[in-house]
Design a protein around this motif. Structure first.
Motif, PDB file in Angstrom:
ATOM      1  N   LEU A 133      11.012  -2.101  -5.877  1.00 46.93           N
ATOM      2  CA  LEU A 133      10.553  -0.931  -6.635  1.00 46.93           C
ATOM      3  C   LEU A 133      11.245  -0.856  -7.993  1.00 46.93           C
ATOM      4  O   LEU A 133      10.615  -0.546  -9.011  1.00 46.93           O
ATOM      5  N   PHE A 134      12.562  -1.143  -8.011  1.00 51.29           N
ATOM      6  CA  PHE A 134      13.300  -1.116  -9.280  1.00 51.29           C
ATOM      7  C   PHE A 134      12.709  -2.131 -10.272  1.00 51.29           C
ATOM      8  O   PHE A 134      12.516  -1.829 -11.454  1.00 51.29           O
ATOM      9  N   CYS A 135      12.428  -3.335  -9.772  1.00 52.77           N
ATOM     10  CA  CYS A 135      11.893  -4.386 -10.654  1.00 52.77           C
ATOM     11  C   CYS A 135      10.515  -4.021 -11.177  1.00 52.77           C
ATOM     12  O   CYS A 135      10.190  -4.285 -12.341  1.00 52.77           O
ATOM     13  N   VAL A 136       9.714  -3.417 -10.327  1.00 49.80           N
ATOM     14  CA  VAL A 136       8.371  -3.005 -10.746  1.00 49.80           C
ATOM     15  C   VAL A 136       8.457  -1.917 -11.810  1.00 49.80           C
ATOM     16  O   VAL A 136       7.701  -1.922 -12.798  1.00 49.80           O
TER      17      VAL A 136
ATOM     18  N   LEU B 281       2.319   5.080 -17.809  1.00 49.57           N
ATOM     19  CA  LEU B 281       2.234   5.852 -16.570  1.00 49.57           C
ATOM     20  C   LEU B 281       1.172   5.289 -15.634  1.00 49.57           C
ATOM     21  O   LEU B 281       1.412   5.155 -14.423  1.00 49.57           O
ATOM     22  N   SER B 282       0.017   4.943 -16.175  1.00 48.90           N
ATOM     23  CA  SER B 282      -1.038   4.385 -15.318  1.00 48.90           C
ATOM     24  C   SER B 282      -0.631   3.022 -14.770  1.00 48.90           C
ATOM     25  O   SER B 282      -0.907   2.706 -13.605  1.00 48.90           O
ATOM     26  N   ALA B 283       0.026   2.212 -15.584  1.00 50.14           N
ATOM     27  CA  ALA B 283       0.498   0.899 -15.117  1.00 50.14           C
ATOM     28  C   ALA B 283       1.516   1.063 -14.000  1.00 50.14           C
ATOM     29  O   ALA B 283       1.481   0.344 -12.995  1.00 50.14           O
ATOM     30  N   LEU B 284       2.437   2.015 -14.154  1.00 50.90           N
ATOM     31  CA  LEU B 284       3.452   2.251 -13.138  1.00 50.90           C
ATOM     32  C   LEU B 284       2.827   2.778 -11.855  1.00 50.90           C
ATOM     33  O   LEU B 284       3.181   2.337 -10.746  1.00 50.90           O
ATOM     34  N   ALA B 285       1.889   3.706 -11.966  1.00 50.67           N
ATOM     35  CA  ALA B 285       1.249   4.291 -10.786  1.00 50.67           C
ATOM     36  C   ALA B 285       0.501   3.232  -9.977  1.00 50.67           C
ATOM     37  O   ALA B 285       0.642   3.150  -8.746  1.00 50.67           O
ATOM     38  N   VAL B 286      -0.279   2.396 -10.655  1.00 44.30           N
ATOM     39  CA  VAL B 286      -1.044   1.354  -9.956  1.00 44.30           C
ATOM     40  C   VAL B 286      -0.095   0.335  -9.316  1.00 44.30           C
ATOM     41  O   VAL B 286      -0.300  -0.098  -8.178  1.00 44.30           O
ATOM     42  N   SER B 287       0.951  -0.032 -10.037  1.00 46.13           N
ATOM     43  CA  SER B 287       1.900  -1.032  -9.527  1.00 46.13           C
ATOM     44  C   SER B 287       2.637  -0.523  -8.299  1.00 46.13           C
ATOM     45  O   SER B 287       2.822  -1.263  -7.319  1.00 46.13           O
ATOM     46  N   LEU B 288       3.067   0.732  -8.323  1.00 44.58           N
ATOM     47  CA  LEU B 288       3.751   1.298  -7.152  1.00 44.58           C
ATOM     48  C   LEU B 288       2.808   1.422  -5.967  1.00 44.58           C
ATOM     49  O   LEU B 288       3.214   1.207  -4.815  1.00 44.58           O
TER      50      LEU B 288
END
Length: 415
Positions: free
Chosen positions: A205-208, A324-331
């Motif tokens: 999660l940290f790396c993402v 924000l959208s990139a982080l949300a999809v990745s998580l």
């Protein structure tokens, strides 16, 4: 090379990156210590009074009590352990060890407890899988202990993979190659490996989080419009960002995994790494590894899983317009294997755990749990052990998503 160095500095000097790296090292130490803190046992003090031992004190006490059981697990030692157990329960006229008077288990059963591991499983009914109690087992049959184990893997795989003869055959071959007799060195428990898996998920999660803004933040603040006008503003800068993110993630994960393994083995004792996987998990577990090898294999496999996940995150970042959208999809993609394992049918969740990069370090689905389970992917007449399928998938996904990221970034049209 200069661009690569500058990108590395940009990542490492980022305040969020520094905080996450510090938390990762702290988590490595804390999670290595936690399994030992949950250990407890009842001992006797110098005055003969019962005292409750916890933490490392309990670990050392149990190791001292079980020292005679340490070493090779021979049929003679297993038979003697079962006879000791049965004699003790018969003496106190009980049928289960938890019904023994206070202190009796610690004095009479604990010294041989490691050798009792898997005994009931080996005598499980081949049709129902129900295991008898140790009191129902004939000690004389333990003279052929490892033959019983070989028979058990056959009956187990018939139940686990009834529609895949190839998987059954492959599992039996794998188990036949496992070195016997097994070894056991008391002290460590499966919780230490569970926490290594939890550490892997946290660092994933940290790396993402660190990788998600790589491209999307430039789209969002307009900086990417300027970079695209420079000499190396497209393919080269995309490749540099990808290599830098993978480098930081891979080295960071290996560092944390190394800290965890060294710390946890120091807490429980380095001799524990020689314990056979079969003496900590199922007695018919398929890999012929020691616990130390399992720690290293999992660390290496989890590193590939993290790199594949970061590569996928970079692809998502190149596609999204905001951080924000990139982080949300990745998580969401990181959590999907765990959600699938809890909610979807077995075969579907197994395939998703293999194909999704985060499946190697999930809470419910991971390389660790796959390596100690009996799942195979059936591909026509072929059967592939799930952990090897995971590794193969990650080795393909890392360069695949990296190339797709470069292509998407180069073709991106500023909004």
């Amino acid at each position: 090379m200069r661009l690569f160095t500058l990108e590395l500095k940009r990542i490492l000097k980022n305040r969020i990156s520094q905080i996450l790296m510090g938390l990762a090292i702290l988590c490595s130490l804390v999670l290595a210590w936690l399994p030992s803190s949950y250990c407890y046992s009842t001992g006797m003090d110098a005055a003969g009074q019962e005292v409750m031992l916890t933490g490392l004190e309990s670990v050392q006490y149990e190791k001292a009590r079980q020292a005679a059981a340490s070493g090779l697990v021979t049929p003679e030692k297993v038979k003697a352990a079962v006879e000791t157990y049965q004699a003790c329960l018969q003496k106190y006229d009980v049928t289960e060890s938890w019904d023994l008077p206070p202190g009796v288990y610690e004095q009479e059963i604990m010294p041989v407890a490691p050798l009792l591991h898997g005994v009931k499983e080996a005598f499980a009914d081949p049709k129902t899988g129900m295991a008898p109690s140790i009191m129902e087992i004939d000690p004389e049959k333990l003279d052929d202990w490892y033959s019983l184990c070989n028979e058990r893997i056959v009956s187990l795989m018939t139940m686990e993979q009834p529609e895949s003869p190839a998987a059954q055959e492959q599992a039996v071959k794998m188990y036949e190659s496992v070195k016997k007799p097994f070894r056991v060195h008391p002290g460590m428990n499966t919780a230490s490996l569970d926490y290594q898996n939890m550490l892997g998920f946290l660092i994933l999660l940290f790396c993402v989080v660190m990788a998600a803004p790589a491209f999307a933040s430039g789209y969002q603040n307009g900086a990417d419009d300027i970079l695209r006008c420079t000499r190396h503003g497209r393919g080269k800068i995309a490749a540099v960002r990808i290599m830098a993110a993978l480098c930081v993630s891979g080295i960071g994960f290996l560092l944390c995994a190394g800290v965890y393994i060294i710390a946890t083995n120091a807490f429980f004792g380095w001799e524990c790494v020689q314990t056979s996987v079969q003496m900590m998990y199922s007695i018919v577990a398929l890999p012929g590894w020691r616990v130390g090898q399992l720690q290293l294999f999992f660390a290496g496999a989890a590193t590939l899983s993290v790199l594949a996940s970061v590569s996928l995150t970079l692809f998502v970042s190149a596609r999204c317009q905001t951080s924000l959208s990139a982080l949300a999809v990745s998580l969401l993609l990181c959590l999907l294997p765990t959600v699938a394992a809890m909610t979807m049918p077995g075969e579907i969740s197994t395939w998703l755990g293999v194909l999704l990069p985060a499946g190697g370090t999930g809470i419910q689905a991971s390389f660790l749990y796959a390596a100690t389970d009996f799942q195979f992917l059936s591909l026509g007449p072929l059967a592939v052990w799930t952990p090897w399928a995971m590794v193969a998938a990650w080795l393909v996904e890392i360069p695949l998503f990296a190339l797709l990221t470069v292509r998407v970034y180069c073709s991106h049209q500023p909004g």
